[in-house]
Write an enzyme that holds these catalytic residues in place. Structure first.
Site, PDB file in Angstrom:
ATOM      1  N   ASP B   8      48.603  29.285  76.443  1.00 26.50           N
ATOM      2  CA  ASP B   8      48.493  28.435  77.627  1.00 26.50           C
ATOM      3  C   ASP B   8      49.268  27.168  77.304  1.00 26.50           C
ATOM      4  O   ASP B   8      48.806  26.336  76.530  1.00 26.50           O
ATOM      5  CB  ASP B   8      47.016  28.145  77.902  1.00 26.50           C
ATOM      6  CG  ASP B   8      46.826  27.075  78.973  1.00 26.50           C
ATOM      7  OD1 ASP B   8      47.821  26.681  79.615  1.00 26.50           O
ATOM      8  OD2 ASP B   8      45.673  26.637  79.167  1.00 26.50           O
ATOM      9  N   LYS B  70      56.023  19.043  80.616  1.00 23.92           N
ATOM     10  CA  LYS B  70      55.947  20.173  81.543  1.00 23.92           C
ATOM     11  C   LYS B  70      56.238  19.726  82.981  1.00 23.92           C
ATOM     12  O   LYS B  70      56.672  20.513  83.811  1.00 23.92           O
ATOM     13  CB  LYS B  70      54.550  20.780  81.458  1.00 23.92           C
ATOM     14  CG  LYS B  70      54.367  22.082  82.197  1.00 23.92           C
ATOM     15  CD  LYS B  70      52.946  22.599  81.957  1.00 23.92           C
ATOM     16  CE  LYS B  70      52.640  23.855  82.741  1.00 23.92           C
ATOM     17  NZ  LYS B  70      51.237  24.286  82.498  1.00 23.92           N
ATOM     18  N   GLU B 171      48.748  30.911  85.599  1.00 23.83           N
ATOM     19  CA  GLU B 171      47.527  30.417  84.965  1.00 23.83           C
ATOM     20  C   GLU B 171      46.255  30.875  85.683  1.00 23.83           C
ATOM     21  O   GLU B 171      45.347  31.390  85.034  1.00 23.83           O
ATOM     22  CB  GLU B 171      47.599  28.889  84.850  1.00 23.83           C
ATOM     23  CG  GLU B 171      48.562  28.478  83.742  1.00 23.83           C
ATOM     24  CD  GLU B 171      49.145  27.087  83.905  1.00 23.83           C
ATOM     25  OE1 GLU B 171      48.686  26.345  84.783  1.00 23.83           O
ATOM     26  OE2 GLU B 171      50.082  26.751  83.149  1.00 23.83           O
ATOM     27  N   ASP B 193      42.397  25.734  89.887  1.00 26.92           N
ATOM     28  CA  ASP B 193      42.917  25.301  88.586  1.00 26.92           C
ATOM     29  C   ASP B 193      43.557  23.927  88.723  1.00 26.92           C
ATOM     30  O   ASP B 193      44.670  23.800  89.233  1.00 26.92           O
ATOM     31  CB  ASP B 193      43.938  26.356  88.110  1.00 26.92           C
ATOM     32  CG  ASP B 193      44.563  25.977  86.765  1.00 26.92           C
ATOM     33  OD1 ASP B 193      44.258  24.890  86.243  1.00 26.92           O
ATOM     34  OD2 ASP B 193      45.356  26.784  86.252  1.00 26.92           O
TER      35      ASP B 193
END
Lengths: 422, 524
Positions: B8, B70, B171, B193
């Protein structure tokens, strides 16, 4: 054939006439008779749809009806598409897949066999493909989809050497998704069931001018969405080859010629039958349809006249009920004809059916407002119905047109008398 | 056979997992932590630091410490998201050769995939140390709403780290796999999420070992970082009001406030008030100044309420896309550290009319799902199957600037669709096919994936030639597009290589460069 459980008959299936039915007990149009004469147990459905003399979807409807009536039976399909839609396996015979096997892949022969067989039967109806009943609920559809996905999703064999089986698996999986998506949406499912229980809707003629599907003009027109496309595919089940189309157009022209000849001779019925065949062979030509409308009007007129004559004969034979039925039938051909309406009105009056009589008389008056007689009849009917004011109006109208008419005057007098009695 | 690790790769923290005895296990790093900060730094003395080591020196070395990279990966330098990020990040961001964003620390320029690769390499090292054997394959997760370029960049990161990336998965999907493992019943779940930098919502259906993605939506530029930033801005503002000193130009003070804000935010998930104490935050003529501020949960909620409500719009869209109503969802799974915030939980509960599922650890479940997918792909023991979808619609630009969709978003992959197009000018001899990803009807509003030309179309009036354009997405999510002139059979095709990604040579150069660095161990 009405129940959704039965799949569309396979194109290669050959219908045959069932033994022991009596042709004379069925009312068939000439075109239907022609189609029926082509059913010989040898000609597959695919061919019949082309040579039946009527549009393919009409062929399907006829066959469907005849199967229901027990005139025609379908032999069992030769390979896939077993009528038992619940069976996901290729029924009975094994599809010949011997050519597809590959050595040097990581798939066992059994796995290859299963993939090849399933691939060979992808054209089955969606229910059969997923291996479910037509009555299956959403849960069952989903379960079937998950089960097949577990078997055919490319990820099941990730990292293995699949050779030509990689694209095969993708094709199979995508078809499974298609079946699942179409069946799990109530709207598309209903459409599928309709096209299964009826027949595929008519095709657009594959002439260049009408090739609407292809011309997206780079392209303001949005592409057809998935479901639409799948339904279209469903409809393109049957594609007519160009040479067959040319042949059909030629035949249609011939029938049109002979129809014209019949019309020239005054034989309208014959002309109507010929032109119906012309349309059946070439349902895309508007000229035939226009001719048909003309001829049809003539045919109706002829038939109505025949019926009137028959009705008069019945009256002579003191059979008022028969005459009434014939007037009614004649009116179904020529609903506005004043003569028929007037006769029907008088007869209905005699029979005491005032409501109907009034309708016919009204129609006669509307069609021929200058005719005193029609108003007189209407007046009589209205008087019997107790509508005195209206009756007086109608009779006055009649007297305006023909002031000296004795019968109308006496009717008026009778109307006045009833009043004075009261 | 070596085992496949699941990674992850988060905005703020990363996590690695592996299947051990049929169950996913999260691997702790040397310091004993199950997650490691997604941070990379070059220290004053030129050492490269990753994870906790990088985070620990961030305050004193903010300009040379990369965090939240990211948020930049796969983005164009000119994009508004990038401009927003650049304002807040202490490190320098420059324009790269492909108009991508690159990061400069210690006078050295790094591409975003390279930074991500360094973090992936650290996770690989953590796994190898735990297993005592080398690892060569992995599955990496990305936000569901990552576009093709961002996915490609993440894949490159894996390669830079010396791993073969078997699959990039979403994810929330990974979370669903971990949630669904060993569960027998058929159910529909929503995975909400909210991570450090991205927000995703997915609706999935589980049953018979199959996880089917029904719909997915989200925002790749919304996450816990934004909560921190709002709180940091508040702290800054309060300090300025109280002391008359603006700290926004002081990098070290800013870094301390940012850290304190993050910590306060976490505290406020369990406490009603918390105190922020930053002694000696500034020095001026009046002497040392200290920052002392009490922040209540209410204050924090007031600062971010619009962000939380904003996520619910995506949730609503996603539920609609799935053809469901909120009540049809059997369970709600919360993923990402930010979902620990009581207001987030309350809002989600309110929307779905039920309390979220408590059985999963929001920080670890995604890595566990990645490990499950890794074992599904690599071993013969294939208990689970993931039916994934494309997060964006795919199509081509039309001559009038419209976007003709060929594959709708949320289409199950693999998928193949084709459509016939024609020319718009007489005797047009070539058509340019511009492949786009997105959901706007206006072509230029969508993300350009690539373009190619189909030439040598025979002379004909406009509207006559027929060009069939076919889209193909394989199970790996790789898009290939082909165009075929139906008259001549001439065909042109491309495998879409996302624009703004690294070239093959560049990746190889980076791999060579990085081989020379032996990264010191993270953790304690």
């Amino acid at each position: 054939m009405r129940t959704a459980a039965q799949p569309v008959p396979e194109q290669q299936q050959k219908p045959q006439l069932s033994s022991g039915w009596d042709p004379s007990s069925f009312q068939l149009t000439p075109a239907e008779g022609f189609l029926l004469s082509r059913i010989d147990g040898q000609t597959p459905l695919e061919q019949l749809r082309l040579i039946g003399g009527i549009p393919p979807e009409e062929v399907d409807r006829c066959l469907e009806r005849w199967v229901t009536d027990g005139i025609v039976v379908f032999e069992a399909p030769e390979s896939s598409g077993d009528a038992g839609a619940a069976n996901p396996e290729v029924s009975g015979t094994t599809v010949d897949v011997s050519d597809g096997f590959e050595t040097g892949t990581d798939l066992s022969r059994d796995e290859q066999q299963r993939i090849l067989e399933f691939e060979a039967s992808l054209d089955r109806p969606y229910y059969a493909l997923l291996g479910i009943e037509a009555s299956a609920d959403t849960r069952a559809i989903k379960r079937a989809y998950f089960k097949l996905s577990r078997e055919f999703h490319p990820d099941r064999h990730f990292g293995r050497n699949l050779g030509s089986f990689a694209p095969r698996l993708e094709t199979i999986f995508m078809k499974i998704v298609e079946a699942y998506e179409l069946l799990s949406d109530p709207a598309t499912r209903a459409e599928i069931e309709r096209s299964m229980s009826q027949a595929p809707p008519p095709e657009t003629p594959p002439e260049p001018t009408c090739d609407a599907a292809g011309q997206a003009a780079a392209s303001p027109e949005p592409p057809v969405d998935t479901k639409r496309a799948a339904l279209d595919r469903l409809r393109r089940h049957f594609r007519i080859p160009e040479e067959v189309l040319a042949e059909r157009r030629f035949r249609a022209k011939q029938f049109h010629q002979s129809a014209k000849a019949s019309a020239h001779r005054g034989n309208w019925k014959e002309a109507g039958a010929s032109i119906r065949l012309a349309i059946a062979f070439d349902p895309w030509d508007d000229e035939y349809k226009r001719s048909f409308a003309e001829v049809q009007a003539r045919v109706h007129q002829v038939r109505a006249t025949e019926l009137l004559t028959e009705a008069d004969a019945s009256l002579d034979a003191k059979s008022q009920q028969d005459a009434m039925r014939m007037y009614e039938e004649a009116l179904s051909y020529r609903p506005c004809d004043p003569e028929i309406n007037a006769k029907a009105a008088s007869l209905a009056l005699d029979l005491g059916e005032f409501e109907a009589a009034r309708e016919y008389a009204d129609a006669a008056c509307n069609a021929q407002p200058a005719c005193a007689e029609h108003y007189r009849t209407l007046g009589k009917i209205l008087r019997r119905m107790g509508l005195r004011e209206k009756a007086r109006e109608a009779l006055n109208q009649s007297l305006t047109i023909a002031p000296g008419d004795v019968e109308t005057k006496s009717e008026m007098a009778a109307l006045m008398r009833t009043r004075s009695v009261r | 056979m070596s085992r496949v690790i699941g990674i992850d790769l988060g905005t703020t923290n990363s996590c690695v997992s592996i299947i051990d005895g049929g169950k996913p296990v999260v691997i702790p790093n040397t310091g004993g932590y199950k997650t490691s900060p997604s941070m990379f730094a070059i220290s004053q003395d030129g050492k490269r630091l990753v994870g906790h080591l990088a985070k620990r020196q961030a305050i004193t070395n903010a300009v040379n410490t990369v965090s939240s990279s990211k948020r930049l990966i796969g983005r164009r330098f000119d994009s508004p998201e990038l401009k927003r990020a650049a304002e807040y990040f202490p490190y320098e961001i420059v324009r790269g050769e492909n108009d991508d964003a690159r990061i400069v620390i210690s006078e050295k320029t790094f591409t975003c995939p390279e930074i991500a690769g360094i973090i992936v390499r650290e996770m690989k090292r953590v796994a190898e140390e735990y297993l005592g054997e080398p690892v060569s394959e992995c599955v990496i997760t990305v936000p569901a709403y990552f576009n093709d370029t961002q996915r490609q960049c993440t894949k490159d990161a894996g390669r830079i780290a010396g791993l073969e990336v078997l699959r990039i998965i979403n994810e929330p999907t990974a979370a669903a796999l971990a949630y669904g493992l060993g569960r027998e019943q058929e159910e529909k779940i929503a995975v909400y999420d909210l991570g450090g930098g991205t927000f995703d919502i997915s609706i999935l259906e589980l049953g018979d070992g199959v996880v089917e993605v029904l719909a997915t939506a989200g925002n790749t530029f919304l996450g816990g970082d934004d909560f921190d930033r709002r709180l940091a801005e508040y702290i800054l503002h309060e300090f300025k009001d109280a002391e008359g000193v603006d700290l926004s130009g002081d990098l070290m003070a800013m870094q301390r406030i940012k850290d304190a804000a993050e910590k306060a935010k976490c505290d406020l998930s369990s406490l009603n008030t918390t105190e922020i104490n930053l002694p000696f935050i500034a020095n001026d003529a009046d002497g040392a100044r200290h920052l002392n501020l009490e922040v209540s949960r209410e204050t924090l909620e007031g600062l971010v309420v619009d962000i939380v409500k904003g996520t619910l719009k995506s949730v609503e869209q996603c539920v609609n896309d799935a053809g469901l109503s909120p009540a049809d969802v059997d369970h709600v799974v919360l993923v990402g550290g930010q979902t620990r915030m009581p207001m987030v939980q309350a809002s989600v509960s309110e929307f779905f009319g039920q309390r979220p599922h408590k059985g999963v650890n929001p920080d670890e479940v995604v890595a566990m799902g990645a490990a499950i997918q890794g074992s599904v792909l690599a071993s013969d023991d294939r208990d689970m199957l993931l039916l994934d979808v494309t997060p964006f619609s795919l199509g081509i630009a039309t001559f009038d600037g419209h976007f003709a969709k060929l594959i709708d978003r949320n289409t199950t992959v693999p998928a193949r669709k084709s459509h016939i197009f024609t020319t718009t000018r007489d005797d047009q001899s070539a058509v340019k096919i511009r492949v786009l990803q997105g959901d706007s009807n206006v072509a230029t509003d969508n993300h350009l994936l690539g373009e190619f030309v189909l030439a040598d179309i025979p002379q004909a009036s406009k509207g006559v030639p027929e060009v069939e354009v076919a889209f193909d997405i394989d199970a790996n999510g790789i898009v290939s597009v082909s165009a075929r002139d139906l008259a001549t059979g001439k065909e042109q095709s491309i495998t879409v290589n996302a624009t703004g990604t690294l070239s093959e040579e560049e990746i190889e150069r980076i791999i060579r460069d990085n081989e020379s660095y032996d990264l010191p161990t993270a953790g304690k």
